[in-house]
Design an enzyme around this catalytic site. Structure first.
Site, PDB file in Angstrom:
ATOM      1  N   ASP A   1      34.119  37.444  47.121  1.00 33.66           N
ATOM      2  CA  ASP A   1      33.897  37.517  45.678  1.00 33.66           C
ATOM      3  C   ASP A   1      32.453  37.220  45.289  1.00 33.66           C
ATOM      4  O   ASP A   1      31.701  36.590  46.034  1.00 33.66           O
ATOM      5  CB  ASP A   1      34.822  36.504  44.998  1.00 33.66           C
ATOM      6  CG  ASP A   1      35.266  36.939  43.616  1.00 33.66           C
ATOM      7  OD1 ASP A   1      34.634  37.852  43.031  1.00 33.66           O
ATOM      8  OD2 ASP A   1      36.252  36.383  43.105  1.00 33.66           O
TER       9      ASP A   1
ATOM     10  N   GLU B   1      42.262  40.003  35.421  1.00 34.68           N
ATOM     11  CA  GLU B   1      41.684  38.658  35.316  1.00 34.68           C
ATOM     12  C   GLU B   1      41.077  38.417  33.944  1.00 34.68           C
ATOM     13  O   GLU B   1      40.896  37.269  33.531  1.00 34.68           O
ATOM     14  CB  GLU B   1      40.634  38.428  36.400  1.00 34.68           C
ATOM     15  CG  GLU B   1      39.340  39.155  36.195  1.00 34.68           C
ATOM     16  CD  GLU B   1      38.255  38.711  37.186  1.00 34.68           C
ATOM     17  OE1 GLU B   1      37.082  38.735  36.790  1.00 34.68           O
ATOM     18  OE2 GLU B   1      38.586  38.342  38.321  1.00 34.68           O
TER      19      GLU B   1
END
Length: 829
Positions: free
Chosen positions: A351, A406
């Protein structure tokens, strides 16, 4: 005066033409005889010189490229064959510098790449001058450029589009022909910087580099600039981006790559990545639904990861771990991948790269090569868009590069819209796997219907689809759970059935003898009419899950012929399974539990030479630096590296064959015995722990639910620099092996949880040896507990009846003492 090179006619009737003129080099593209792209200016600037101007054509050469590759994931797995025609145009600038324009034409597009084949030394690529002019009444579907591609996508007429930077891929509809072209990139690596487009007043569109300038040497100096052309179905179903990418290493066996569906707890339960019991529950439901994977996001701890890997493997489920990119940057950090793989981990989600610089692409190169070597799937988040790596590196099974679910969690007030979703199949998802994390029934402020959310599981493609919601949210909707159990893990074929980027998208994906249809819409409730002529000839059976009258879901079966009509709600959607008469619509089964490999003993001390004997009926997977010798039968001698410190353990993974080619695993923990002297508790390997709020923290207070979020341990104002921070209720287990005589510590409630209390206790081999009630504000208590001969040590903290709220407790200055000559150890330093 002009010098025209081309056209080259292809059987597919995509014809690029390149013309060199005094004022530049121009590309024109015809499809089926009609012009679909015109006036595309070509060129680059190298060391301050614009090669697109004042160049003359020297020669051109043509070749036909016929190739194939086996796709492991994507729109259509299996062997894919294609034919390209390539023309290399060689030019010379007035300065004498020779350069090349490579043009590739396929069945559904044209690509351009710039090459300095005879360049000497090093130089700088200052700019890419590839540009075209969009008509004011053309329509584009774009997103504001951001290096991790998470701004909303939208549609706009060019005349109303503000000047600025926009991300790829960019879709354009021609006002003249009504046909479409999509701009993107392909075949990028650490030699290049990524690109986006800039649109200026008057519709002037140009490719722009992410880096201000890029160091270059001989060879290609840009990735392919890609122009897909044709109808929407042609663009949506295209695999041209992968066709342009380099082939995978033919010596590499990638049959282990396993697309599928994943349970993922982070979205619905932010701190659940630190909770072993929560991960077990997600495994249990994933097995019930027949899914293949589990992703554990932030909060996981190496203490218990092997345990969940073993637990999941018995149900044929593979475990993936989340990591931040800089924690894998550099040789020492990169070695973590080999360690995690030795536990039986199947993949990593990496990420926050958030860059398209050449330097970051070099990092990508390293990660891609290492995950391929180790046999790890990789899913990039906070990342660039796909540019063909699914072919070159088949272990890449996902990218984020999308404003996905998200945003319901992190970015309140910026909801995901149905309009944003409908654009994705025509833009972002065209170029590769898209980890949107769909089916978020529990999303706060959601404006999409349940049918819309469920349909995202089909409409959006990712090598491993990570479902956003709590698995219990799916079980609470039986029709959704049944469909997600049926949903195929891999696709044989993908077709666009209906829609456009402004209204709806209806896609069908085939798995074997069944078609899965997903339809999403933006706008008012209405019937969607879906032609089925590309899926079936004659009557077929269909099971449909659609928007219900009460705002939930409804399901029904029917026989259909040439079309399907489904009523959808406002911002609605539906899913369907289509099969010929006589073919079962439903075939999902629960994953059975399998027998774990035998490991005897599962925990033991190494001998003075750093070796131990294991008995097992499986094969061994060793951590880096360890070695093993097969002694015959079920006996193995395993040896630790000399660098293993006293009190630290290696995890030996034992594997036996399981279902779907997924090994069933068990683990042995082999500890280096403690040397005589005192050893810092926080430097030792734990056998296991349970903790109410996130992981047990080393050398800091418990903090919150995230790892490493504590502070300096402080009990009634007294501060400590080492120890373990936990939260009630908690349990910390350590292996002593009968070598430790005493355990000492200073204990108490950390000042970060005032007005709380706890019962702290010490247990050896299951017998309680010490307990005390401690309360916030009380000074630290010194404890000294004899544990001679004990094999295991357990440190526990429980809530008090009159203090039910969690208390953060500190096992400060914790030490294990072994009698004998006192020596400074690595654990003590």
């Amino acid at each position: 005066m002009s010098n025209e090179i081309g056209p080259t006619t292809l059987p597919e009737r995509v014809e690029p033409e390149v013309e060199t003129r005094a004022d530049g080099v121009v590309l024109r593209v015809r499809r089926n005889g009609g012009i679909v792209l015109d006036g595309v200016r070509l060129g680059i600037s190298v060391d301050g010189v614009d090669l697109g101007m004042d160049s003359v054509s020297l020669r051109s050469r043509d070749r036909e490229i016929t190739d194939e590759w086996t796709a492991r994931s994507g729109k259509a797995t299996g062997v894919h064959r294609y034919v390209h025609h390539e023309t290399v145009h060689e030019l010379r600038h007035a300065t004498g510098l020779e350069w090349q324009i490579h043009i590739r034409a396929g069945a559904d597009g044209v690509a351009v790449r710039y090459v300095l084949a005879r360049f000497e030394g090093q130089g700088r690529l200052d700019a890419d001058h590839t540009r075209l002019t969009l008509a004011p009444d053309a329509r584009v579907w774009a997103l504001d450029y951001q290096t991790w591609y998470e701004t909303p996508r939208f549609g706009a007429d060019v005349a109303a589009l503000p000047p600025g930077a926009y991300g790829l891929p960019l879709l354009v509809r021609s006002p003249r022909s009504g046909e479409f072209h999509l701009l993107t990139e392909a075949a990028i690596d650490g030699r290049f910087s990524g690109a986006h487009v800039e649109i200026r007043d008057g519709g002037q569109l140009r490719f722009a580099l992410a880096d201000e300038s890029v160091e270059i040497t001989r060879g290609p100096v840009t990735p392919w600039r890609v122009f897909l052309v044709g109808a929407l179905a042609t663009i949506v179903e295209s695999r041209f981006v992968e066709e342009l990418a380099p082939a995978a290493d033919p010596s590499t066996d990638t049959r282990w790559v396993r697309p599928g569906r994943a349970a993922w707890s982070w979205w619905s339960d932010f701190y659940s990545g630190a909770q072993l019991h929560r991960q077990r529950h997600f495994v249990d439901v994933a097995a019930r639904l027949g899914w293949e994977h589990l992703l554990i996001d932030c909060g996981w701890d190496e203490t218990w990861v092997p345990e969940i890997v073993a637990y999941a493997s018995r149900r044929g489920i593979q475990v993936h771990l989340w990591a931040v990119w800089h924690d894998l940057d550099g040789p020492e950090n990169l070695a973590k991948l080999a360690l995690w793989r030795s536990w039986g981990i199947a993949g990593v989600k990496v990420d926050f790269m958030e860059s398209e610089s050449k330097d970051r692409y070099r990092w990508y190169d390293t990660i891609l090569a290492e995950t391929a070597r180790l046999g790890l799937h990789v899913n990039f988040h906070g990342s660039v868009i796909p540019r063909g790596w699914a072919r070159t590196w088949p272990q890449v099974i996902g990218y984020e590069a999308i404003r996905g679910s998200e945003y319901y969690v992190f970015y309140q007030g910026t909801p995901l819209t149905a309009a944003h979703n409908v654009i994705q199949p025509f833009t972002r998802n065209v170029v590769g796997a898209m980890d949107y994390t769909p089916v978020a029934f529990g999303a706060p402020g959601r404006t999409t219907s349940d049918g819309h959310e469920l349909a995202l599981s089909v409409v959006f493609e990712c090598g491993i689809t990570h479902f956003a919601d709590d698995v219990d949210a799916y079980l609470a909707r039986p029709d959704a759970a049944r469909f997600l159990a049926e949903l195929a893990p891999v696709w044989d074929e993908t077709v666009l059935l209906a829609g456009d980027p402004d209204h709806e998208a209806v896609l069908a994906r085939r798995a074997g003898d069944r078609w899965f249809i997903g339809g999403i819409a933006t706008g008012p409730a209405r019937p969607l009419t879906v032609p089925l002529d590309r899926l079936t000839r004659g009557p077929a059976e269909v099971w449909i899950v659609a928007d219900g009258a009460d705002g939930g879901l409804t399901s029904y079966r029917r026989t259909v012929d040439d079309k399907l009509v489904v009523e959808v709600a406002v911002n609605g959607g539906f899913v369907a399974i289509v099969a010929a008469h006589g073919t079962a619509l439903h075939s999902a089964v629960e994953r059975p539990e399998q027998v774990a490999p035998r490991v005897d003993p599962p925990v033991q001390l190494l001998d003075p030479d750093g070796a131990a004997i294991l008995r097992t009926d499986g094969q061994l997977r060793l951590p880096p630096g360890w070695s093993a010798e097969h002694l015959g039968g079920d006996r193995w001698r395993v040896r630790a590296p000399t660098a293993l410190a006293p009190g630290r353990a290696g995890i030996i993974t034992v594997e036996t064959p399981g279902q779907d080619g997924v090994p069933i695993v068990a683990h042995a923990r082999l500890f280096r015995p403690l040397t005589p002297g005192s050893h810092r508790l926080s430097a030792l390997t734990m056998v296991g722990f349970e903790n109410e709020s996130g992981p047990v923290e080393r050398d800091q207070s418990n903090g919150g639910g995230n790892p490493g979020d504590g502070r300096r341990m402080t009990v009634a104002g007294t501060q400590f620099d080492d120890g373990l921070g936990a939260s009630t209720p908690s349990r910390i287990d350590l292996h002593l092996g009968g070598t430790v005589t005493r355990f000492t510590a200073r204990i108490g409630v950390d000042d970060e949880t005032p007005a709380t209390g706890a019962r702290m206790s010490v247990h050896a081999d299951g017998v309680e040896l010490f307990s005390a009630e401690v309360r916030a504000g009380e000074p630290p208590r010194d404890i000294d507990v004899g544990v001679a001969g004990a094999s295991t040590l357990s440190l526990r903290a429980d809530t008090l009846p009159h203090h039910p709220e969690p208390a953060h407790v500190d096992w400060a200055v914790g030490r294990l003492h072994r009698t004998g000559h006192t020596a400074t150890t690595l654990a003590e330093q």
